[in-house]
Every structure is written in structure tokens, then in C-alpha cells.
Scaffold this motif. Structure first.
Motif, PDB file in Angstrom:
ATOM      1  N   MET A   1       0.859  -1.200   0.000  1.00  0.00           N
ATOM      2  CA  MET A   1       0.000   0.000   0.000  1.00  0.00           C
ATOM      3  C   MET A   1       0.887   1.240   0.000  1.00  0.00           C
ATOM      4  N   SER A   2       0.763   2.084  -1.019  1.00  0.00           N
ATOM      5  CA  SER A   2       1.650   3.234  -1.173  1.00  0.00           C
ATOM      6  C   SER A   2       1.158   4.465  -0.434  1.00  0.00           C
ATOM      7  N   ARG A   3      -0.145   4.549  -0.174  1.00  0.00           N
ATOM      8  CA  ARG A   3      -0.668   5.751   0.481  1.00  0.00           C
ATOM      9  C   ARG A   3      -0.377   5.724   1.977  1.00  0.00           C
ATOM     10  N   ARG A   4      -0.210   6.913   2.529  1.00  0.00           N
ATOM     11  CA  ARG A   4      -0.036   7.061   3.966  1.00  0.00           C
ATOM     12  C   ARG A   4      -1.385   6.864   4.665  1.00  0.00           C
ATOM     13  N   LEU A   5      -1.327   6.493   5.954  1.00  0.00           N
ATOM     14  CA  LEU A   5      -2.536   6.320   6.758  1.00  0.00           C
ATOM     15  C   LEU A   5      -2.457   7.218   7.981  1.00  0.00           C
ATOM     16  N   VAL A   6      -3.543   7.958   8.242  1.00  0.00           N
ATOM     17  CA  VAL A   6      -3.627   8.788   9.436  1.00  0.00           C
ATOM     18  C   VAL A   6      -4.755   8.267  10.322  1.00  0.00           C
ATOM     19  N   LEU A   7      -4.483   8.152  11.618  1.00  0.00           N
ATOM     20  CA  LEU A   7      -5.491   7.790  12.614  1.00  0.00           C
ATOM     21  C   LEU A   7      -5.998   9.064  13.268  1.00  0.00           C
ATOM     22  N   ILE A   8      -7.303   9.251  13.260  1.00  0.00           N
ATOM     23  CA  ILE A   8      -7.910  10.467  13.804  1.00  0.00           C
ATOM     24  C   ILE A   8      -8.894  10.079  14.895  1.00  0.00           C
ATOM     25  N   THR A   9      -8.691  10.580  16.098  1.00  0.00           N
ATOM     26  CA  THR A   9      -9.623  10.310  17.193  1.00  0.00           C
ATOM     27  C   THR A   9     -10.681  11.419  17.255  1.00  0.00           C
ATOM     28  N   GLY A  10     -11.831  11.060  17.791  1.00  0.00           N
ATOM     29  CA  GLY A  10     -12.926  12.029  17.833  1.00  0.00           C
ATOM     30  C   GLY A  10     -13.349  12.453  16.447  1.00  0.00           C
ATOM     31  N   ALA A  11     -13.382  11.474  15.520  1.00  0.00           N
ATOM     32  CA  ALA A  11     -13.569  11.794  14.100  1.00  0.00           C
ATOM     33  C   ALA A  11     -15.022  11.878  13.667  1.00  0.00           C
ATOM     34  N   SER A  12     -15.962  11.655  14.563  1.00  0.00           N
ATOM     35  CA  SER A  12     -17.366  11.596  14.133  1.00  0.00           C
ATOM     36  C   SER A  12     -18.003  12.964  13.952  1.00  0.00           C
ATOM     37  N   SER A  13     -17.347  14.033  14.422  1.00  0.00           N
ATOM     38  CA  SER A  13     -17.933  15.368  14.281  1.00  0.00           C
ATOM     39  C   SER A  13     -16.862  16.434  14.474  1.00  0.00           C
ATOM     40  N   GLY A  14     -17.230  17.682  14.207  1.00  0.00           N
ATOM     41  CA  GLY A  14     -16.389  18.824  14.522  1.00  0.00           C
ATOM     42  C   GLY A  14     -15.025  18.820  13.862  1.00  0.00           C
ATOM     43  N   ILE A  15     -14.006  19.179  14.628  1.00  0.00           N
ATOM     44  CA  ILE A  15     -12.655  19.314  14.101  1.00  0.00           C
ATOM     45  C   ILE A  15     -12.115  17.969  13.631  1.00  0.00           C
ATOM     46  N   GLY A  16     -12.448  16.884  14.330  1.00  0.00           N
ATOM     47  CA  GLY A  16     -11.982  15.563  13.917  1.00  0.00           C
ATOM     48  C   GLY A  16     -12.516  15.170  12.558  1.00  0.00           C
ATOM     49  N   LEU A  17     -13.792  15.402  12.333  1.00  0.00           N
ATOM     50  CA  LEU A  17     -14.400  15.118  11.023  1.00  0.00           C
ATOM     51  C   LEU A  17     -13.740  15.981   9.947  1.00  0.00           C
ATOM     52  N   ALA A  18     -13.504  17.246  10.260  1.00  0.00           N
ATOM     53  CA  ALA A  18     -12.861  18.147   9.299  1.00  0.00           C
ATOM     54  C   ALA A  18     -11.447  17.678   8.972  1.00  0.00           C
ATOM     55  N   PHE A  19     -10.725  17.173   9.966  1.00  0.00           N
ATOM     56  CA  PHE A  19      -9.395  16.629   9.709  1.00  0.00           C
ATOM     57  C   PHE A  19      -9.470  15.412   8.792  1.00  0.00           C
ATOM     58  N   ALA A  20     -10.473  14.569   8.973  1.00  0.00           N
ATOM     59  CA  ALA A  20     -10.615  13.387   8.127  1.00  0.00           C
ATOM     60  C   ALA A  20     -10.749  13.796   6.664  1.00  0.00           C
ATOM     61  N   ARG A  21     -11.577  14.784   6.404  1.00  0.00           N
ATOM     62  CA  ARG A  21     -11.755  15.250   5.023  1.00  0.00           C
ATOM     63  C   ARG A  21     -10.502  15.943   4.502  1.00  0.00           C
ATOM     64  N   ALA A  22      -9.832  16.704   5.383  1.00  0.00           N
ATOM     65  CA  ALA A  22      -8.626  17.417   4.956  1.00  0.00           C
ATOM     66  C   ALA A  22      -7.534  16.433   4.553  1.00  0.00           C
ATOM     67  N   TYR A  23      -7.288  15.431   5.375  1.00  0.00           N
ATOM     68  CA  TYR A  23      -6.246  14.452   5.041  1.00  0.00           C
ATOM     69  C   TYR A  23      -6.624  13.637   3.814  1.00  0.00           C
ATOM     70  N   ALA A  24      -7.886  13.229   3.713  1.00  0.00           N
ATOM     71  CA  ALA A  24      -8.320  12.459   2.546  1.00  0.00           C
ATOM     72  C   ALA A  24      -8.161  13.278   1.266  1.00  0.00           C
ATOM     73  N   SER A  25      -8.418  14.582   1.359  1.00  0.00           N
ATOM     74  CA  SER A  25      -8.296  15.441   0.175  1.00  0.00           C
ATOM     75  C   SER A  25      -6.850  15.548  -0.295  1.00  0.00           C
ATOM     76  N   HIS A  26      -5.906  15.256   0.608  1.00  0.00           N
ATOM     77  CA  HIS A  26      -4.485  15.273   0.239  1.00  0.00           C
ATOM     78  C   HIS A  26      -3.954  13.866  -0.051  1.00  0.00           C
ATOM     79  N   GLY A  27      -4.865  12.919  -0.251  1.00  0.00           N
ATOM     80  CA  GLY A  27      -4.469  11.589  -0.684  1.00  0.00           C
ATOM     81  C   GLY A  27      -4.110  10.611   0.412  1.00  0.00           C
ATOM     82  N   TRP A  28      -4.407  10.938   1.655  1.00  0.00           N
ATOM     83  CA  TRP A  28      -4.141  10.019   2.757  1.00  0.00           C
ATOM     84  C   TRP A  28      -5.310   9.053   2.926  1.00  0.00           C
ATOM     85  N   ASP A  29      -5.015   7.798   3.250  1.00  0.00           N
ATOM     86  CA  ASP A  29      -6.035   6.905   3.789  1.00  0.00           C
ATOM     87  C   ASP A  29      -6.301   7.326   5.233  1.00  0.00           C
TER      88      ASP A  29
END
Length: 265
Positions: A1-29
Motif C-alpha cells: 500500500m503506497s498511500r499514507r494512513l492517518v489515525l484520527i480520534t474524535g472523528a465523528s464530528s467537529g474538528i476531527g471530522l474536518a481533519f478526516a476530510r482534509a487528510y483524505a483530500s491530500h491523498g491520505w487513507d
């Protein structure tokens, strides 16, 4: 697997959810964790369809002492290394120190302080070994205050997260690992709805001082990539942080107390 993976806690809402979309938009799993499994699954599906990356929903309650170890085991079972970690999970515990039980305080510190420390300790060695890593600890502008009555442990824990991040930044900066503390101020999210302070805060805090979760996450992402040890997003918050560094502590204690009386009256 060539893509990087980021683990995000508190990802179901707010800043955590926003981080999930931000990292995914930059090609991270992304590996998403929070207590609400239904929200995680929905977000994971959205991210897969929208960004074409892998998204894993890993429900967990970080108030449970074994949660960080279980998360590590789940990711190992998926055959994935953690290249990035966003310690974002958190909540408020207003009402005063005595009004909350000792068990509530222990759970609060487990989620807000012990879990971020343990997750970092579990995943940092792999980052150092591969000479690449990103760690963001979501702290708060409240961590710059010398004291804040009511939500008694919140500010001190956020101060810890900021200093912990800065110390770790110095420790690993020569190993290809970037560590940043993100210290947002007033942010539109479910945080204040959960603790029941939304209506009071909306009246007490001017609209220009509030930031959106997406904007906060974007600034946090950029800061981590630039390897900045501390990021205070938003011009008003930067000004407040700078002021708190030069104003005597007893003054800021009184200012914080007066502001809280204004909010809760």
C-alpha cells in the motif's frame, strides 16, 4: 500500500471530522475512531466515494484504558502502519471540580490526556523507524490561560498537550517526524452543544471570533506539514495568545473569571 494512513480520534464530528476530510483530500487513507459507530461508518463511506482513498471505521471509547491498545491491534490486523496521528477526541466537563465525581474526572483525564500520550507512544516508534510521521495534538487557546474556573481540568490538560507537543517536536524533529499542537479558540462544532453552553456563548462571544471546524483543520494540517510546534489558528486568537504571553498571570485570571461570569449569568 503506497498511500499514507492517518489515525484520527474524535472523528465523528467537529474538528476531527474536518481533519478526516482534509487528510483524505491530500491523498491520505484514514482510520477514524470515536464512540458513535453509525457516524463513523457514514463518514468512512463518504470519504471513500468522494476522495477515492481507503477509510476505516474503528469505533472505540477512549475512556476505557485498553482502547489505545485495541486500536493498535485493529490496525495491525488490517496490515497498516500509522503514518499520521491526530489526537483530537475530547469534551468539556463544566460545573466545577467538586460537582463532578472522581470517576468522571478520571474518565476525563483518560480521554483528554492519557489516551493521546499512549497513542503517541504506541505509534511514534514506527514513524521514527521509517523516518516519516505526522502528529497533531488538538489543544486549545484555553491552555494559554493561567487558570479558568468551572471547567477546572480542561485548561490544565490543554496546557499539558501543548507543552507535550513542543517537547516531542524538539525530540523527534531530526527523525522526519513532525509534531504540532493545534490551539483553536471558539470553534463552531458540537462541542458546546453537548455541554449545553451554545446559546449562552452565542450571546457572549462576538461572531467574528468564531471559526469553522474546516478552517481550523486546514490550518492544523498546514502547520503539521511545515513542522510548526504550535499553531494558533485565526488572527483574533493569535492576538489573544500573544497578549497572554506578556500580561501578568493574576490579571488574566481575573479577566477569565469575568468572562465566565458574563457567559453563565
Amino acid at each position: 500500500m503506497s498511500r499514507r494512513l492517518v489515525l484520527i480520534t474524535g472523528a465523528s464530528s467537529g474538528i476531527g471530522l474536518a481533519f478526516a476530510r482534509a487528510y483524505a483530500s491530500h491523498g491520505w487513507d484514514v482510520a477514524l475512531t470515536a464512540r458513535r459507530a453509525d457516524r463513523l461508518e457514514k463518514l468512512a463511506e463518504e470519504i471513500r466515494l468522494r476522495f477515492g482513498v481507503e477509510a476505516h471505521a474503528l469505533p472505540a471509547d477512549l475512556a476505557e484504558a485498553n482502547a489505545p491498545e485495541d486500536l493498535q491491534k485493529s490496525l495491525l490486523a488490517l496490515g497498516r502502519n500509522v503514518d499520521g496521528l491526530v489526537n483530537n477526541a475530547g469534551y468539556g466537563q463544566p460545573g466545577g471540580f467538586v460537582a463532578n465525581s472522581l470517576e468522571q474526572h478520571k474518565a476525563f483525564m483518560q480521554v483528554m490526556m492519557m489516551a493521546p500520550m499512549e497513542l503517541t507512544h504506541r505509534f511514534l516508534p514506527g514513524m521514527i523507524e521509517q523516518k516519516f510521521g505526522r502528529i497533531i495534538n488538538v489543544a486549545s487557546l484555553a491552555g494559554f490561560l493561567p487558570a479558568s474556573p468551572g471547567d477546572t481540568l480542561y485548561g490544565p490538560i490543554k496546557t499539558f498537550l501543548t507543552r507535550f507537543s513542543q517537547s516531542l517536536h524538539l525530540e523527534v524533529r531530526d527523525h522526519g517526524v513532525h509534531v504540532s499542537a493545534l490551539c483553536p479558540g471558539w470553534t463552531y462544532s458540537e462541542f458546546h452543544d453537548v455541554v449545553g453552553t451554545r446559546s449562552k456563548l452565542s450571546k457572549a462571544i462576538p461572531e467574528w471570533w468564531w471559526m469553522g471546524a474546516d478552517e481550523v483543520a486546514r490550518e492544523g494540517y498546514v502547520a503539521a506539514e511545515a513542522n510548526r510546534p504550535c499553531c494558533v489558528p485565526g488572527a483574533p486568537n493569535k492576538a489573544v495568545a500573544a497578549l497572554l504571553n506578556i500580561v501578568p498571570g493574576d490579571w488574566t485570571m481575573e479577566l477569565a473569571s469575568g468572562q465566565l461570569r458574563k457567559i453563565h449569568r
